[in-house]
Enzyme design. Sequence first.
Site, mmCIF file in Angstrom:
data_model
loop_
_atom_site.group_PDB
_atom_site.id
_atom_site.type_symbol
_atom_site.label_atom_id
_atom_site.label_comp_id
_atom_site.label_asym_id
_atom_site.label_seq_id
_atom_site.Cartn_x
_atom_site.Cartn_y
_atom_site.Cartn_z
ATOM 1 C CB SER A 12 -6.053 -22.103 -59.617
ATOM 2 O OG SER A 12 -6.613 -20.814 -59.229
ATOM 3 C CG MET A 72 -14.079 -17.584 -65.779
ATOM 4 S SD MET A 72 -13.239 -18.202 -63.950
ATOM 5 C CE MET A 72 -11.513 -18.173 -63.746
ATOM 6 C CG MET A 141 -16.707 -23.913 -63.698
ATOM 7 S SD MET A 141 -14.853 -23.227 -63.276
ATOM 8 C CE MET A 141 -15.444 -22.912 -62.449
HETATM 9 C C1 DX5 Z 1 -12.909 -19.584 -59.933
HETATM 10 C C2 DX5 Z 1 -11.695 -20.915 -60.560
HETATM 11 C C3 DX5 Z 1 -11.128 -22.159 -59.630
HETATM 12 C C4 DX5 Z 1 -10.542 -21.905 -58.548
HETATM 13 C C5 DX5 Z 1 -10.490 -22.843 -57.543
HETATM 14 O O1 DX5 Z 1 -13.198 -19.034 -60.471
HETATM 15 O O2 DX5 Z 1 -11.686 -20.501 -62.082
HETATM 16 O O3 DX5 Z 1 -9.947 -21.636 -60.663
HETATM 17 O O4 DX5 Z 1 -9.933 -20.281 -58.041
HETATM 18 O O5 DX5 Z 1 -9.913 -22.603 -56.553
HETATM 19 P P1 DX5 Z 1 -9.633 -23.488 -54.723
HETATM 20 O O6 DX5 Z 1 -9.405 -25.106 -55.352
HETATM 21 O O7 DX5 Z 1 -9.494 -22.955 -54.521
HETATM 22 O O8 DX5 Z 1 -11.323 -23.632 -55.326
HETATM 23 ZN ZN ZN Z 2 -10.174 -22.137 -63.443
#
Ligand code: DX5
Ligand code: ZN
Length: 223
Positions: A12, A72, A141
Amino acid sequence: MSPESRVKISPSILAADFACIGEEVTAICEAGCDYVHVDVMDGHFVPNLTIGPGVVKAIKPHASKPLDVHLMISPVDAFIDLFAEAGADIITFHPEAGPHPHRTVQAIKAAGCKAGISLNPATPIAALEELIEDIDLILVMSVNPGFGGQKFIKTQLEKIRRIRDLITAAGREIELEVDGGVNSKNAEEIITAGADVLVAGTAVFQNGRQAYADNIRALRPSG
Ligand code: DX5
Ligand code: ZN
């Protein structure tokens, strides 16, 4: 091929250095990632603002791997063509984001992209069951969406197992991706539960660019 050897890593870029985002994307692609995960937030569906189609278009030439765009945002439909034209390969959305998720899936496919549905920690699997014949990817998620660096919510492991069973029963090629709080310590149990794509921000973008290849490797079963 064992299930483990098929595991893909989708870093990400939310955790990357935005001051040099093109170089960061090049670095993770050269470090051996499989997808580039792009977190798009609108300050309305989730309490944070991030990336729009302009940034996706700007990073596209720097990405030798498919762009895995996680929307999102609400509403979704008006933005699908913009993200597809910007270079998205996979577009994933949340079923709560609009009244007609089936229409949204069809619009993503009509735009030439793979279509994914994402379930928040409290969203029941039933939200995607009627779409199982149409989708290419399911994104579980394992944190509440909005921010990187959160702690993995363990109750989602059982949901991953149940969705894996659903995919097996459907007999279709659907990728099962897990996003949020994934790291080298919990990757194995997430894969064992049935994931085939791991999203990781914090765990990949740490300790400087020279560490990215090791960070990605550490998420793979053999790592
Ligand atoms: C959260 C995002 C994720 C997040 C993952 O809303 O969809 O992709 O950035 O980040 P880490 O790996 O730091 O939890
Ligand atoms: Zn994500």
